[in-house]
Design a protein around this motif. Structure first.
Motif, PDB file in Angstrom:
ATOM      1  N   ASN A 131      -0.450   5.360   0.513  1.00 16.93           N
ATOM      2  CA  ASN A 131      -1.493   6.391   0.606  1.00 16.93           C
ATOM      3  C   ASN A 131      -2.863   5.867   0.171  1.00 16.93           C
ATOM      4  N   ARG A 132      -3.257   4.749   0.721  1.00 16.47           N
ATOM      5  CA  ARG A 132      -4.548   4.140   0.381  1.00 16.47           C
ATOM      6  C   ARG A 132      -5.471   3.988   1.588  1.00 16.47           C
ATOM      7  N   ALA A 133      -5.285   4.817   2.597  1.00 21.18           N
ATOM      8  CA  ALA A 133      -6.134   4.743   3.791  1.00 21.18           C
ATOM      9  C   ALA A 133      -7.610   4.907   3.426  1.00 21.18           C
ATOM     10  N   THR A 176       0.822  -1.207   0.000  1.00 19.14           N
ATOM     11  CA  THR A 176       0.000   0.000   0.000  1.00 19.14           C
ATOM     12  C   THR A 176       0.854   1.255   0.000  1.00 19.14           C
ATOM     13  N   THR A 208      -2.609   5.990   7.009  1.00 16.73           N
ATOM     14  CA  THR A 208      -2.619   4.530   6.892  1.00 16.73           C
ATOM     15  C   THR A 208      -2.115   3.869   8.177  1.00 16.73           C
ATOM     16  N   SER A 264       3.668   5.660   3.163  1.00 18.44           N
ATOM     17  CA  SER A 264       2.448   6.485   3.096  1.00 18.44           C
ATOM     18  C   SER A 264       2.576   7.727   3.966  1.00 18.44           C
ATOM     19  N   LEU A 284      -8.458   1.201   1.928  1.00 16.63           N
ATOM     20  CA  LEU A 284      -7.945  -0.018   2.552  1.00 16.63           C
ATOM     21  C   LEU A 284      -8.983  -0.670   3.466  1.00 16.63           C
ATOM     22  N   ASP A 287       3.617  -1.095   3.905  1.00 18.10           N
ATOM     23  CA  ASP A 287       3.353   0.307   3.598  1.00 18.10           C
ATOM     24  C   ASP A 287       4.625   0.932   3.048  1.00 18.10           C
TER      25      ASP A 287
END
Length: 69
Positions: A12-14, A10, A45, A41, A17, A38
């Motif tokens: 920056n996919r908070a 991942t 996240t 990020s 996710l 990660d």
């Protein structure tokens, strides 16, 4: 030791996710480990994943590394 490891890279996919988390929590077979890697990020996240770890609904291993592209 878990039978299955689910690997999710991942960055920056908070914001999305949580969809994976919600799906995994609903699984009837909990014999898995969710490993989140990660790649540096800068969003929330880390805090989001930590909140899931604290809930202890599923086993999660979180690894943060400096962004390497």
């Amino acid at each position: 030791m878990k039978t299955i490891t689910l690997f999710t890279p991942t960055f920056n996919r908070a914001y999305c996710l949580h969809q994976v988390y919600e799906s995994l929590v609903k699984q009837t077979n909990q014999d898995f480990l969710w490993m989140i890697i990660d790649d540096g990020s800068s969003d929330n996240t880390k805090e989001l994943v930590q909140s899931w770890i604290d809930k202890k609904k599923i086993e999660i291993h979180y690894i943060f590394q400096r962004n390497i592209g």
